[in-house]
Design a protein around this motif. Structure first.
Motif, PDB file in Angstrom:
ATOM      1  N   UNK A 127     -52.382  54.734  -6.091  1.00 15.24           N
ATOM      2  CA  UNK A 127     -53.624  53.965  -6.247  1.00 15.24           C
ATOM      3  C   UNK A 127     -53.353  52.472  -6.105  1.00 15.24           C
ATOM      4  N   UNK A 128     -52.153  52.057  -6.528  1.00 12.35           N
ATOM      5  CA  UNK A 128     -51.754  50.663  -6.324  1.00 12.35           C
ATOM      6  C   UNK A 128     -50.577  50.615  -5.358  1.00 12.35           C
ATOM      7  N   UNK A 129     -50.774  49.917  -4.237  1.00 10.23           N
ATOM      8  CA  UNK A 129     -49.715  49.749  -3.250  1.00 10.23           C
ATOM      9  C   UNK A 129     -49.473  48.286  -2.916  1.00 10.23           C
ATOM     10  N   UNK A 130     -50.528  47.462  -2.995  1.00  6.58           N
ATOM     11  CA  UNK A 130     -50.408  46.052  -2.629  1.00  6.58           C
ATOM     12  C   UNK A 130     -51.419  45.234  -3.418  1.00  6.58           C
ATOM     13  N   UNK A 131     -51.340  43.915  -3.280  1.00  7.99           N
ATOM     14  CA  UNK A 131     -52.237  43.027  -4.013  1.00  7.99           C
ATOM     15  C   UNK A 131     -53.716  43.372  -3.812  1.00  7.99           C
ATOM     16  N   UNK A 132     -54.067  43.843  -2.634  1.00  8.57           N
ATOM     17  CA  UNK A 132     -55.479  44.160  -2.377  1.00  8.57           C
ATOM     18  C   UNK A 132     -55.983  45.274  -3.299  1.00  8.57           C
ATOM     19  N   UNK A 133     -55.048  46.081  -3.836  1.00 10.31           N
ATOM     20  CA  UNK A 133     -55.443  47.174  -4.730  1.00 10.31           C
ATOM     21  C   UNK A 133     -55.717  46.709  -6.158  1.00 10.31           C
ATOM     22  N   UNK A 134     -55.610  45.403  -6.397  1.00  8.71           N
ATOM     23  CA  UNK A 134     -55.991  44.856  -7.699  1.00  8.71           C
ATOM     24  C   UNK A 134     -57.495  44.961  -7.922  1.00  8.71           C
ATOM     25  N   UNK A 135     -58.237  45.094  -6.850  1.00 10.18           N
ATOM     26  CA  UNK A 135     -59.695  45.171  -6.964  1.00 10.18           C
ATOM     27  C   UNK A 135     -60.101  46.354  -7.851  1.00 10.18           C
ATOM     28  N   UNK A 136     -60.916  46.054  -8.845  1.00 10.80           N
ATOM     29  CA  UNK A 136     -61.424  47.089  -9.731  1.00 10.80           C
ATOM     30  C   UNK A 136     -60.529  47.409 -10.922  1.00 10.80           C
ATOM     31  N   UNK A 137     -59.338  46.808 -10.986  1.00 14.66           N
ATOM     32  CA  UNK A 137     -58.425  47.102 -12.087  1.00 14.66           C
ATOM     33  C   UNK A 137     -58.782  46.287 -13.337  1.00 14.66           C
ATOM     34  N   UNK A 138     -58.320  46.770 -14.489  1.00 12.71           N
ATOM     35  CA  UNK A 138     -58.546  46.099 -15.767  1.00 12.71           C
ATOM     36  C   UNK A 138     -57.245  45.465 -16.236  1.00 12.71           C
ATOM     37  N   UNK A 154     -53.232  33.016  -8.461  1.00 11.75           N
ATOM     38  CA  UNK A 154     -52.400  32.788  -7.279  1.00 11.75           C
ATOM     39  C   UNK A 154     -52.173  34.092  -6.520  1.00 11.75           C
ATOM     40  N   UNK A 155     -52.059  35.201  -7.245  1.00 14.49           N
ATOM     41  CA  UNK A 155     -51.915  36.511  -6.604  1.00 14.49           C
ATOM     42  C   UNK A 155     -53.215  36.905  -5.911  1.00 14.49           C
ATOM     43  N   UNK A 156     -54.324  36.749  -6.616  1.00 20.37           N
ATOM     44  CA  UNK A 156     -55.621  37.157  -6.065  1.00 20.37           C
ATOM     45  C   UNK A 156     -55.948  36.407  -4.777  1.00 20.37           C
ATOM     46  N   UNK A 157     -55.588  35.138  -4.718  1.00 27.90           N
ATOM     47  CA  UNK A 157     -55.855  34.343  -3.514  1.00 27.90           C
ATOM     48  C   UNK A 157     -55.154  34.933  -2.303  1.00 27.90           C
ATOM     49  N   UNK A 158     -53.984  35.512  -2.508  1.00 26.29           N
ATOM     50  CA  UNK A 158     -53.236  36.097  -1.396  1.00 26.29           C
ATOM     51  C   UNK A 158     -53.909  37.360  -0.860  1.00 26.29           C
ATOM     52  N   UNK A 163     -61.552  36.771  -9.613  1.00 27.41           N
ATOM     53  CA  UNK A 163     -61.648  37.472 -10.892  1.00 27.41           C
ATOM     54  C   UNK A 163     -62.914  38.311 -11.006  1.00 27.41           C
ATOM     55  N   UNK A 164     -63.906  38.012 -10.188  1.00 30.17           N
ATOM     56  CA  UNK A 164     -65.127  38.831 -10.195  1.00 30.17           C
ATOM     57  C   UNK A 164     -64.866  40.233  -9.658  1.00 30.17           C
ATOM     58  N   UNK A 213     -44.756  34.412  -6.064  1.00 25.05           N
ATOM     59  CA  UNK A 213     -46.091  33.964  -5.640  1.00 25.05           C
ATOM     60  C   UNK A 213     -46.522  32.640  -6.258  1.00 25.05           C
ATOM     61  N   UNK A 214     -45.706  32.131  -7.210  1.00 27.45           N
ATOM     62  CA  UNK A 214     -46.010  30.857  -7.868  1.00 27.45           C
ATOM     63  C   UNK A 214     -44.683  30.212  -8.257  1.00 27.45           C
ATOM     64  N   UNK A 215     -43.992  29.577  -7.297  1.00 23.28           N
ATOM     65  CA  UNK A 215     -42.648  29.051  -7.556  1.00 23.28           C
ATOM     66  C   UNK A 215     -42.634  27.964  -8.634  1.00 23.28           C
TER      67      UNK A 215
END
Length: 344
Positions: A127-138, A154-158, A163-164, A213-215
């Motif tokens: 269900x989670x493979x990459x940053x795009x799979x953050x959508x809908x997670x809690x 910083x992760x979401x921007x990538x 956050x919505x 992702x945030x040096x």
């Protein structure tokens, strides 16, 4: 030479006195998170560095920097520590001069002590493979308006997300571990030693260290309260000297982002494990943070976080800047007194 029984009684009494706070020692009230950023404080306490500076230090656990802010503002706390928060900037805007006075923990190449973690069953199921799979997670965070939210941003921007696209709740770090185990949350941005604990329990996976992702992110900083700075500056400098001695001892125990082998690291691990009430094996397995020997701060990281706080509406001031909350006077005076750090 033979000693009388009275000699041993007197010797025992003098030994007891040596372990008590020195008469007239300056009292300093300090809040800790019981997290990796507190290591310098724990070492300074265990090895007598506060006592060397004529200080009687009390450490109290408070589970977020946000909760420390009002106590630092009133003087009920002298020193705190943790992530910078929107509350810090909002206090400064109201002329409550809590200041960031030293770095405690930041990321650096090889020092991945903070990371994005995802519940293990979500990884295993695909269900989670990459940053795009953050959508809908809690996700859970220790408090609103804190830097881990900026880190996740910083992760979401990538992934072109915001956050919505997610659900957010607030739990302290220990509760986050339990929530990942129970499936109540899907992920978080987690710091050590809780990061190693939750991975070791098999509840979550360390997906990506913050450094990726945030040096050079400033994750944990030392905070001084307004009254401590203005009314007791000499005590504040002595406290900083003891803290930096502890931070330097910690640096001596690590190499390239990992614990060294041998008695130097073993004793630091023992001290940390004792103070956070975790097994030494968990601490040995954690990834240590980067600690600056002089307490110097990457202010650019603070600027990034403040930009997020303003974007999210947690900070409404148009004039406040990151530089306005930083005061390196005490760290520089203490570092000068200690001399240049030489790795052991």
């Amino acid at each position: 030479m033979r000693h009388s029984p009275l000699h041993f009684v007197v010797a025992a009494f003098m030994g007891l006195l040596s372990n008590l706070p020195a008469q007239g020692a300056d009292k300093v009230n300090v809040a800790v998170l019981n997290a990796a950023g507190d290591i310098g404080l724990f070492i300074a306490g265990e090895r007598g560095y506060f006592r060397d500076e004529g200080l009687d230090v009390t450490l109290t656990h408070i589970d977020s920097a946000v909760k420390m802010m009002p106590l630092l503002g009133t003087g009920d706390l002298d020193v705190g520590g943790g992530a910078t928060t929107a509350a810090l900037y909002n206090a400064a805007d109201r002329k409550i001069d809590v200041r960031v006075v030293a770095s405690r923990a930041r990321t650096a190449p090889g020092f991945g002590y903070q990371a994005l973690v995802i519940r293990k069953d979500l990884i295993d199921s695909g269900k989670y493979k990459s940053y795009s799979d953050l959508k809908g997670l809690k996700f859970a965070f220790a408090s609103p308006g804190s830097t881990p939210l900026s880190s996740l941003n910083e992760v979401l921007k990538k992934a072109n997300l915001t956050f919505s696209d997610m659900s957010v709740t607030y739990l302290n770090f220990g509760a986050q571990v339990a929530a990942l185990q129970s499936g109540a949350i899907d992920g978080t941005i987690m710091i050590e030693p809780y990061l190693s604990q939750v991975v070791g329990l098999g509840a979550a996976v360390n997906v990506t260290p913050t450094e990726a992702y945030y040096p050079a992110a400033e994750v944990s900083l030392l905070l001084y309260g307004d009254k401590f700075i203005k009314e007791r500056p000499q005590v504040a400098t002595r406290f900083m000297k003891a803290f930096l001695r502890g931070a330097r001892d910690f640096k001596d125990a690590i190499d390239a982002g990992r614990w060294k082998s041998g008695p130097v690291a073993d004793d630091v691990i023992r001290i940390f494990a004792k103070n956070v009430n975790m097994p030494e094996a968990v601490i040995r397995g954690m990834t240590p943070q980067f600690a600056d020997a002089d307490g110097d701060i990457n202010v650019e990281s603070l600027r990034t976080d403040l930009a997020w706080f303003k974007q999210s509406g947690d900070v409404t001031s148009k004039t406040i800047t990151a530089d306005m909350i930083v005061d390196l006077t005490f760290a520089r005076a203490a570092a000068k007194d200690l001399g240049a750090y030489k790795a052991q």
